[in-house]
Design a protein around this motif. Structure first.
Motif, PDB file in Angstrom:
ATOM      1  N   UNK A  12       0.758  -1.540   0.179  1.00 55.01           N
ATOM      2  CA  UNK A  12       0.047   0.138  -0.106  1.00 55.01           C
ATOM      3  C   UNK A  12       0.776   0.754  -0.437  1.00 55.01           C
ATOM      4  N   UNK A  13       1.719   1.001   0.952  1.00 52.42           N
ATOM      5  CA  UNK A  13       2.598   2.043   1.129  1.00 52.42           C
ATOM      6  C   UNK A  13       4.054   2.569  -0.634  1.00 52.42           C
ATOM      7  N   UNK A  14       3.981   1.576  -1.082  1.00 51.65           N
ATOM      8  CA  UNK A  14       5.155   1.574  -2.325  1.00 51.65           C
ATOM      9  C   UNK A  14       3.351   2.304  -3.380  1.00 51.65           C
ATOM     10  N   UNK A  15       2.331   1.838  -3.764  1.00 51.82           N
ATOM     11  CA  UNK A  15       0.994   2.441  -4.119  1.00 51.82           C
ATOM     12  C   UNK A  15       0.855   3.628  -3.897  1.00 51.82           C
ATOM     13  N   UNK A  16       1.387   4.462  -2.869  1.00 53.48           N
ATOM     14  CA  UNK A  16       0.646   6.132  -2.449  1.00 53.48           C
ATOM     15  C   UNK A  16       2.266   6.501  -3.050  1.00 53.48           C
ATOM     16  N   UNK A  17       2.891   5.767  -2.331  1.00 53.63           N
ATOM     17  CA  UNK A  17       4.341   6.304  -3.446  1.00 53.63           C
ATOM     18  C   UNK A  17       4.425   6.339  -4.810  1.00 53.63           C
ATOM     19  N   UNK A  18       3.733   5.152  -5.265  1.00 52.81           N
ATOM     20  CA  UNK A  18       3.332   5.551  -6.769  1.00 52.81           C
ATOM     21  C   UNK A  18       2.603   6.399  -6.958  1.00 52.81           C
ATOM     22  N   UNK A  19       2.009   6.483  -6.607  1.00 49.52           N
ATOM     23  CA  UNK A  19       0.536   7.185  -6.998  1.00 49.52           C
ATOM     24  C   UNK A  19       1.241   9.169  -6.335  1.00 49.52           C
ATOM     25  N   UNK A  20       1.718   9.252  -5.968  1.00 53.28           N
ATOM     26  CA  UNK A  20       3.173  10.235  -5.281  1.00 53.28           C
ATOM     27  C   UNK A  20       3.736  10.503  -6.572  1.00 53.28           C
ATOM     28  N   UNK A  23       1.274  11.608  -9.903  1.00 57.20           N
ATOM     29  CA  UNK A  23       1.066  12.899  -9.321  1.00 57.20           C
ATOM     30  C   UNK A  23       2.492  13.583 -10.064  1.00 57.20           C
ATOM     31  N   UNK A  24       3.013  13.877  -9.279  1.00 59.02           N
ATOM     32  CA  UNK A  24       4.203  14.806  -9.521  1.00 59.02           C
ATOM     33  C   UNK A  24       4.979  14.614 -10.980  1.00 59.02           C
ATOM     34  N   UNK A  25       4.910  13.741 -12.098  1.00 54.99           N
ATOM     35  CA  UNK A  25       4.481  13.593 -13.054  1.00 54.99           C
ATOM     36  C   UNK A  25       3.759  14.149 -13.989  1.00 54.99           C
ATOM     37  N   UNK A  26       2.617  14.514 -13.432  1.00 53.87           N
ATOM     38  CA  UNK A  26       1.798  14.665 -14.085  1.00 53.87           C
ATOM     39  C   UNK A  26       1.465  16.052 -13.879  1.00 53.87           C
ATOM     40  N   UNK A  27       1.785  17.170 -12.558  1.00 47.27           N
ATOM     41  CA  UNK A  27       1.950  17.885 -12.866  1.00 47.27           C
ATOM     42  C   UNK A  27       3.055  18.474 -13.842  1.00 47.27           C
ATOM     43  N   UNK A  28       4.086  18.041 -13.976  1.00 47.71           N
ATOM     44  CA  UNK A  28       5.193  18.349 -14.589  1.00 47.71           C
ATOM     45  C   UNK A  28       4.826  18.074 -16.326  1.00 47.71           C
ATOM     46  N   UNK A  29       3.692  17.067 -16.077  1.00 44.35           N
ATOM     47  CA  UNK A  29       3.673  17.151 -17.981  1.00 44.35           C
ATOM     48  C   UNK A  29       2.983  18.363 -18.320  1.00 44.35           C
ATOM     49  N   UNK A  30       1.838  18.657 -16.933  1.00 48.16           N
ATOM     50  CA  UNK A  30       1.148  19.401 -17.659  1.00 48.16           C
ATOM     51  C   UNK A  30       2.350  20.643 -17.930  1.00 48.16           C
ATOM     52  N   UNK A  31       3.158  21.381 -16.635  1.00 51.43           N
ATOM     53  CA  UNK A  31       3.895  22.722 -16.943  1.00 51.43           C
ATOM     54  C   UNK A  31       4.797  22.255 -18.450  1.00 51.43           C
ATOM     55  N   UNK A  32       5.063  21.643 -18.838  1.00 49.38           N
ATOM     56  CA  UNK A  32       5.698  21.070 -19.989  1.00 49.38           C
ATOM     57  C   UNK A  32       4.897  21.388 -20.970  1.00 49.38           C
ATOM     58  N   UNK A  33       3.724  20.696 -20.683  1.00 53.31           N
ATOM     59  CA  UNK A  33       2.434  21.125 -21.939  1.00 53.31           C
ATOM     60  C   UNK A  33       2.192  22.833 -21.550  1.00 53.31           C
TER      61      UNK A  33
END
Length: 266
Positions: free
Chosen positions: A67-75, A78-88
């Motif tokens: 579950x912790x790993x999943x939470x880390x992956x989710x974070x 989310x960080x990657x999605x934020x960066x992708x939005x910034x890159x976009x």
């Protein structure tokens, strides 16, 4: 009295008595459970319970870690999605800048074409002005060179011999006279003559072509052409020379050449 006479004496294994009658074996008491067996069974059960609890704890820990790993992956996602939005957003801005720069480049290219056209026109005007200015000049070849010479006096004396009796003084009609280039002991430098009046220059140019004074002294007059015109004549000279050898009328006019009044090209 013997043992057989006692009532408490019984025969084992159902044997008959001496008298022939069977004796009934007294009832036996049930066996009591052994204490050690119960303790052993309880210990095994406790051990199995402990093993089960340990397994459950391990499973829970594994689930917690997963579950912790999943939470880390989710974070991370989310960080990657934020960066992708910034890159976009950055790419969007870059596209806008590229479009603006493209339009500016197109405008600059059109302006550059205009500037090039203006530059070519300006160069051509400068050439025409230089050509026009040199129409008052003549070049003289074959005048021997001396140290501390009075080149203007020497040239005006030659001009007086070529065109005697003219209604003007060549000392007044000649503005400047000078030699071209650096002094060289192996070669005689040409002389540039700049006339005050165009008609005076044209007269000398006409008379010098079949002048005995020039032939006897090895003198030759030539037009003062710009570099481009001299190069154009150099390319056309073989055809003009060939036409002269065939007794055809051939001549130069500025950078152009004509044979039988028809312009020729290299």
């Amino acid at each position: 009295m013997s043992l057989k006479d006692h009532a408490y004496c019984v025969e084992m294994s159902g044997e008959k008595s001496v008298s022939g009658s069977k004796r009934v074996a007294p009832p036996t008491t049930p066996n009591k459970p052994q204490v050690q067996s119960k303790k052993k069974n309880r210990t095994e059960e406790d051990k199995e319970t402990e093993d089960g609890d340990s397994t459950l704890i391990k499973i829970l820990n594994a689930v917690t870690n997963l579950s912790d790993r999943f939470d880390m992956q989710e974070n991370k996602l989310e960080s990657l999605a934020t960066k992708m939005e910034e890159q976009h957003s950055m790419l969007t801005e870059l596209k806008k800048e590229v479009a603006e720069n493209k339009s500016k480049t197109t405008l600059l290219e059109s302006e550059l074409v205009k500037v090039r056209e203006e530059l070519l026109a300006t160069k051509e005007k400068c050439k025409e002005q230089e050509r026009y200015k040199r129409r008052w000049n003549l070049r003289l070849k074959g005048v021997s060179e001396k140290d501390n010479e009075d080149i203007k006096g020497t040239v005006t004396a030659i001009l007086n011999k070529i065109a005697p009796g003219v209604p003007w003084s060549f000392q007044d009609m000649v503005d400047t006279v000078h030699r071209i280039g650096k002094k060289d002991a192996l070669h005689t430098r040409q002389v540039i003559i700049q006339f005050v009046k165009r008609e005076c220059r044209d007269l000398i140019w006409k008379l010098s072509k079949n002048c005995d004074v020039c032939k006897k002294n090895g003198l030759r007059f030539a037009e003062d052409l710009i570099q481009e015109d001299r190069e154009a004549r150099r390319l056309l000279w073989p055809k003009v020379k060939e036409a002269w050898e065939k007794n055809k009328r051939a001549y130069f006019r500025g950078p152009f050449a004509f044979i039988e009044n028809t312009q020729i090209f290299p």
